[in-house]
Motif scaffolding. Structure first.
Motif, PDB file in Angstrom:
ATOM      1  N   LEU A  27      15.354  69.086  59.425  1.00 39.10           N
ATOM      2  CA  LEU A  27      15.345  67.862  58.544  1.00 39.10           C
ATOM      3  C   LEU A  27      15.073  68.130  56.880  1.00 39.10           C
ATOM      4  CD1 LEU A  27      13.078  65.207  60.252  1.00 39.10           C
ATOM      5  CD2 LEU A  27      15.512  65.555  60.553  1.00 39.10           C
ATOM      6  N   ALA A  28      14.742  69.385  56.717  1.00 41.33           N
ATOM      7  CA  ALA A  28      14.905  69.991  55.389  1.00 41.33           C
ATOM      8  C   ALA A  28      16.301  70.019  54.977  1.00 41.33           C
ATOM      9  CB  ALA A  28      14.065  71.068  55.279  1.00 41.33           C
ATOM     10  N   ASP A  29      17.306  70.143  55.671  1.00 43.37           N
ATOM     11  CA  ASP A  29      18.428  70.201  55.269  1.00 43.37           C
ATOM     12  C   ASP A  29      19.179  69.089  55.135  1.00 43.37           C
ATOM     13  OD1 ASP A  29      18.314  72.840  55.652  1.00 43.37           O
ATOM     14  OD2 ASP A  29      19.180  73.283  57.504  1.00 43.37           O
ATOM     15  N   CYS A  30      18.633  67.711  55.328  1.00 45.06           N
ATOM     16  CA  CYS A  30      19.293  66.589  55.428  1.00 45.06           C
ATOM     17  C   CYS A  30      18.701  65.467  54.439  1.00 45.06           C
ATOM     18  CB  CYS A  30      18.744  65.851  56.731  1.00 45.06           C
ATOM     19  SG  CYS A  30      19.236  66.625  58.227  1.00 45.06           S
ATOM     20  N   PRO A  31      19.452  64.472  54.124  1.00 45.98           N
ATOM     21  CA  PRO A  31      18.885  63.535  53.166  1.00 45.98           C
ATOM     22  C   PRO A  31      17.374  63.034  53.475  1.00 45.98           C
ATOM     23  CG  PRO A  31      20.713  62.587  54.307  1.00 45.98           C
ATOM     24  CD  PRO A  31      20.544  64.222  54.685  1.00 45.98           C
ATOM     25  N   PRO A  32      16.534  62.711  52.481  1.00 44.03           N
ATOM     26  CA  PRO A  32      15.183  62.629  53.160  1.00 44.03           C
ATOM     27  C   PRO A  32      15.106  60.856  53.447  1.00 44.03           C
ATOM     28  CG  PRO A  32      15.266  63.037  50.728  1.00 44.03           C
ATOM     29  CD  PRO A  32      16.573  63.216  51.085  1.00 44.03           C
ATOM     30  N   LEU A  33      15.849  60.208  52.791  1.00 45.18           N
ATOM     31  CA  LEU A  33      15.603  58.663  52.795  1.00 45.18           C
ATOM     32  C   LEU A  33      16.348  58.339  54.278  1.00 45.18           C
ATOM     33  CD1 LEU A  33      17.203  57.537  49.392  1.00 45.18           C
ATOM     34  CD2 LEU A  33      14.689  57.677  49.957  1.00 45.18           C
ATOM     35  N   ALA A  34      15.224  57.297  54.953  1.00 45.11           N
ATOM     36  CA  ALA A  34      15.389  56.838  56.215  1.00 45.11           C
ATOM     37  C   ALA A  34      16.827  56.322  56.621  1.00 45.11           C
ATOM     38  CB  ALA A  34      14.706  55.782  56.589  1.00 45.11           C
ATOM     39  N   SER A  49       5.309  62.092  59.882  1.00 45.56           N
ATOM     40  CA  SER A  49       5.274  60.871  59.222  1.00 45.56           C
ATOM     41  C   SER A  49       6.787  60.546  58.950  1.00 45.56           C
ATOM     42  CB  SER A  49       4.693  60.670  57.909  1.00 45.56           C
ATOM     43  OG  SER A  49       4.880  61.680  57.150  1.00 45.56           O
ATOM     44  N   THR A  50       7.681  61.754  58.920  1.00 47.32           N
ATOM     45  CA  THR A  50       9.142  61.564  58.511  1.00 47.32           C
ATOM     46  C   THR A  50       9.847  61.193  59.693  1.00 47.32           C
ATOM     47  OG1 THR A  50       9.013  63.365  57.098  1.00 47.32           O
ATOM     48  CG2 THR A  50      11.243  62.857  57.639  1.00 47.32           C
ATOM     49  N   ALA A  51       9.438  61.890  61.109  1.00 46.19           N
ATOM     50  CA  ALA A  51      10.122  61.421  62.393  1.00 46.19           C
ATOM     51  C   ALA A  51       9.546  59.891  62.678  1.00 46.19           C
ATOM     52  CB  ALA A  51       9.635  62.507  63.302  1.00 46.19           C
ATOM     53  N   LYS A  52       8.585  59.700  62.424  1.00 42.87           N
ATOM     54  CA  LYS A  52       7.867  58.522  62.979  1.00 42.87           C
ATOM     55  C   LYS A  52       8.847  57.260  62.037  1.00 42.87           C
ATOM     56  CE  LYS A  52       3.524  59.138  62.778  1.00 42.87           C
ATOM     57  NZ  LYS A  52       1.870  59.208  62.952  1.00 42.87           N
ATOM     58  N   ASN A  53       9.066  57.809  60.865  1.00 43.02           N
ATOM     59  CA  ASN A  53       9.854  56.818  59.997  1.00 43.02           C
ATOM     60  C   ASN A  53      11.190  56.636  60.382  1.00 43.02           C
ATOM     61  OD1 ASN A  53      10.272  55.077  57.572  1.00 43.02           O
ATOM     62  ND2 ASN A  53      11.180  57.091  56.543  1.00 43.02           N
ATOM     63  N   VAL A  54      11.835  57.791  60.712  1.00 40.08           N
ATOM     64  CA  VAL A  54      13.355  57.505  60.999  1.00 40.08           C
ATOM     65  C   VAL A  54      13.810  57.233  62.264  1.00 40.08           C
ATOM     66  CG1 VAL A  54      13.900  59.998  61.352  1.00 40.08           C
ATOM     67  CG2 VAL A  54      15.796  58.336  60.079  1.00 40.08           C
ATOM     68  N   LEU A  55      12.933  57.946  63.399  1.00 37.12           N
ATOM     69  CA  LEU A  55      13.495  57.733  64.802  1.00 37.12           C
ATOM     70  C   LEU A  55      13.588  56.519  65.153  1.00 37.12           C
ATOM     71  CD1 LEU A  55      14.749  60.208  65.951  1.00 37.12           C
ATOM     72  CD2 LEU A  55      12.881  60.468  67.208  1.00 37.12           C
ATOM     73  N   LEU A  77      20.268  51.720  50.159  1.00 41.58           N
ATOM     74  CA  LEU A  77      19.617  50.552  50.070  1.00 41.58           C
ATOM     75  C   LEU A  77      18.108  50.842  49.738  1.00 41.58           C
ATOM     76  CD1 LEU A  77      20.558  49.966  53.869  1.00 41.58           C
ATOM     77  CD2 LEU A  77      21.176  48.443  52.022  1.00 41.58           C
ATOM     78  N   SER A  78      18.243  52.154  49.591  1.00 39.09           N
ATOM     79  CA  SER A  78      16.554  52.472  48.891  1.00 39.09           C
ATOM     80  C   SER A  78      16.686  53.816  47.847  1.00 39.09           C
ATOM     81  CB  SER A  78      15.596  52.988  49.925  1.00 39.09           C
ATOM     82  OG  SER A  78      15.801  54.233  50.668  1.00 39.09           O
ATOM     83  N   ARG A  79      15.879  53.928  47.040  1.00 41.89           N
ATOM     84  CA  ARG A  79      15.995  55.196  46.166  1.00 41.89           C
ATOM     85  C   ARG A  79      14.385  55.706  46.161  1.00 41.89           C
ATOM     86  NH1 ARG A  79      18.678  51.045  45.381  1.00 41.89           N
ATOM     87  NH2 ARG A  79      17.032  49.583  44.425  1.00 41.89           N
ATOM     88  N   PHE A  80      14.480  57.094  46.005  1.00 42.99           N
ATOM     89  CA  PHE A  80      13.383  57.878  45.744  1.00 42.99           C
ATOM     90  C   PHE A  80      12.655  57.788  44.242  1.00 42.99           C
ATOM     91  CE2 PHE A  80      11.305  61.904  45.300  1.00 42.99           C
ATOM     92  CZ  PHE A  80      10.401  62.173  46.237  1.00 42.99           C
ATOM     93  N   VAL A  81      11.461  57.440  44.194  1.00 38.73           N
ATOM     94  CA  VAL A  81      11.010  57.330  42.835  1.00 38.73           C
ATOM     95  C   VAL A  81      10.016  58.300  42.472  1.00 38.73           C
ATOM     96  CG1 VAL A  81       9.458  55.908  41.343  1.00 38.73           C
ATOM     97  CG2 VAL A  81      11.199  54.646  43.017  1.00 38.73           C
ATOM     98  N   SER A  82       9.156  58.729  43.536  1.00 35.67           N
ATOM     99  CA  SER A  82       8.292  60.099  43.005  1.00 35.67           C
ATOM    100  C   SER A  82       7.478  60.380  44.241  1.00 35.67           C
ATOM    101  CB  SER A  82       7.092  59.494  42.006  1.00 35.67           C
ATOM    102  OG  SER A  82       6.247  58.446  42.625  1.00 35.67           O
TER     103      SER A  82
END
Ligand SMILES: Cc1cc2nc3c(=O)[nH]c(=O)nc-3n(C[C@H](O)[C@H](O)[C@H](O)COP(=O)(O)OP(=O)(O)OC[C@H]3O[C@@H](n4cnc5c(N)ncnc54)[C@H](O)[C@@H]3O)c2cc1C
Lengths: 250, 276
Positions: free
Chosen positions: B31-38, B61-67, B141-146
């Motif tokens: 996932l570190a090689d992939c775009p972080p947004l869901a 938390s990343t997997a629970k968010n995207v899967l 659809l979403s953007r990274f803020v901080s």
């Protein structure tokens, strides 16, 4: 701005469930039922957005047995304007629930969809993410802060390793975490007023949604019980036991 | 049978054990090689999905968010927080804060699974084929803020051998840090907390142990000034050895503790730190 908030009727958080002796599920007779605590936080956030003049209408939706009307009446007493109950008996899964909510969202066209991050009965943590996918919308899960401005939602999320902030284009789906707010208790006058607020009853068939589960529950079991150990008399005794009996310390 | 394993941090090695139990080959996408947004991440995984019979990830938390987003796009019902792979389509998973364990059979052609890392031993990742993420477009659809990372020099909570957790009884962040940090340092332990301690600001949110926080199963879990609510127990009762320190002899935490010490944490914790 219109908000759609989804609520689920679940076994109360303070109640310890028992598994049925035949292993077919958990005992739900004579058990205290409540609104899923995360959904209460979602309703509270919607009401606060309305009190701030940001939201104009809050529609609460529940999919469940006829008794889920109680859960919706609570949402109405907290400040939702109207409610939709999709009557469905028996097991339903996040995918089917998300499909039903997506159908309602297409008809209602809300700007913001608020859900709890997980239901404390099946602990799946899926419905909001699935709903966002089905609607082709942005998502922010595990929200601890939500701000709405200029057609965007800025959401702080609780993630492994700290906190992350995202900006979403509305309409969008946000699932809420424990620290977003503390839900209010509905006052008696508001509980009475809620009885007169509009509540529409419908069925999954009206939306052409199939709620048949994809997972077959083969059995449900109690977890192994952990035996209580010993009470030690002093710190010295504790350290000795950890070193020489449990052997978890060098 | 070919499985796609989403690699996300230290618990990936535990999820690999579950992925291997499905049988057949395992490929890994970092996932570190992939775009972080869901949204773009889900689209990317969906694009890879046709080549795989199962998609497996540790329940970070990343997997629970995207899967679940991936599962819905594939019209699959995800199986969350699997604690045992009984067969390639039968899984055990906890419900009701771990008080009812379900055995479920998935009727979906493709399986989408998150794995509770604490329930599986780790397997070496060496030799597992790493696949390159395909190009993906961001739907915007979403953007990274901080991102505010919680800096800590303690071991990671999810994989530490020893965890010391504090509850509401500490009374302030200052006391929480002054008492628990030296104890954790002495034991090379990770620090955890109850929801009450996190809500009160004594500890960072990602240190919450429980049904709706982190699930841990270290060799030694020391609960200090924590009552033992079912939601807390759900996150730590699989620990090998549990120690409870609490002034109330009837606190439920003693019901799961191997060793209990009844008394005031403000005298016990410094003494324990000194005697270790
Ligand atoms: C939907 C939902 C989800 C939740 N998820 C979680 C979760 O993931 N994790 C979690 O932890 N909780 C969770 N909770 C909260 C949970 O129900 C409890 O409220 C919480 O765990 C209590 O935290 P505590 O034990 O620190 O506080 P308390 O219950 O207040 O316990 C404090 C303890 O400290 C002891 N004590 C006081 N003074 C001293 C002293 N001087 N020395 C020694 N001992 C002392 C007391 O005897 C008491 O037992 C959740 C609740 C809900 C409704």
């Amino acid at each position: 701005m219109k908000i759609l908030v989804a609520v689920k009727r679940v076994v109360d958080a303070n109640f310890r469930v028992r598994v049925k002796s035949d292993g077919s599920g958990v005992e739900l007779d004579n058990v205290k039922m409540s609104m899923n605590p995360f959904d209460e936080i979602a309703v509270e956030e919607a009401v606060r957005l309305k009190e701030k003049g940001i939201a104009t209408e809050i529609v609460a939706v529940s999919i469940g047995p006829a008794k889920a009307e109680d859960t919706l009446r609570q949402a109405l007493a907290m400040g939702a304007d109207r409610a939709i109950l999709v009557v469905h008996d028996g097991r339903a899964e996040p995918l089917g629930i998300a499909k039903t909510l997506a159908a309602i969202a297409r008809a209602e066209a809300p700007d913001l969809l608020l859900l709890g991050k997980q239901a404390i009965d099946d602990d799946s943590n899926q419905t909001g993410q699935m709903l966002a996918a089905l609607l082709g919308r942005g998502q922010a899960t595990f929200a601890s802060k939500i701000e709405i401005a200029n057609g965007n939602a800025t959401v702080a999320r609780e993630v492994d390793g700290g906190q992350q902030t995202l900006e979403l284009t509305l309409p969008a789906v946000v699932t809420v975490d424990l620290r977003l707010n503390t839900p209010r208790f509905a006052s008696l006058p508001n509980i009475i007023k809620a009885r007169a607020k509009p509540l529409t009853k419908t069925t999954p068939a009206e939306f052409g949604v199939d709620l048949a589960p994809r997972l077959t529950v083969l059995k449900v079991e109690e977890p192994p019980v952990r035996q209580a150990g010993v009470i030690v008399g002093s710190v010295t005794e504790l350290v000795d036991k950890l070193r020489n009996q449990a052997r978890v310390l060098p | 049978m070919t499985t796609l394993l989403l690699a996300d941090g230290e618990t990936t090695a535990h999820a690999l054990t579950a992925a291997l139990k499905l049988g057949g080959e395992v490929h890994m996408l970092r996932l570190a090689d992939c775009p972080p947004l869901a949204e773009p991440l889900a689209d990317l995984i969906v694009a890879l999905a046709p080549a795989y019979d199962a998609i497996v990830a540790p329940a970070t938390s990343t997997a629970k968010n995207v899967l679940p987003r991936v599962a819905a796009l594939l019209d699959v019902m995800q199986v969350s927080e699997v604690i045992e792979v009984v067969s390639p389509d039968i899984f055990r998973r906890p419900t009701y804060a771990g008080n009812a364990i379900e055995t479920v059979q998935s009727g979906d052609g493709r399986k989408v699974i998150t794995v509770r890392a604490s329930a599986f031993a780790a397997t070496q990742l060496d030799g597992i084929a790493v696949i390159a993420p395909p190009p993906s477009a961001d739907p915007g659809l979403s953007r990274f803020v901080s991102e505010a990372a919680e800096k800590s020099d303690r071991p990671e909570l999810g994989s530490a051998k020893i965890v010391v957790s504090g509850g509401r009884a500490f009374g302030s962040k200052e006391q929480f840090d002054a008492l628990l940090v030296p104890l954790a340092a002495k034991l090379n332990a990770a620090i955890g907390a109850s929801r009450a301690a996190v809500d009160a600001g004594y500890a960072a949110n990602d240190l919450q142990v429980g049904q709706t926080g982190k699930i841990v199963a270290p060799d030694l879990y020391i609960a200090v000034g924590i009552s033992g609510a079912i939601q807390h127990l759900a996150g730590m009762k699989e620990s090998k050895v549990i120690v409870a320190i609490n002034s109330d002899p009837s606190a439920p935490i003693f019901g799961v503790a191997d060793f209990g010490l009844v008394g005031d944490l403000f005298t016990i914790v410094p003494e324990l730190t000194e005697k270790l």
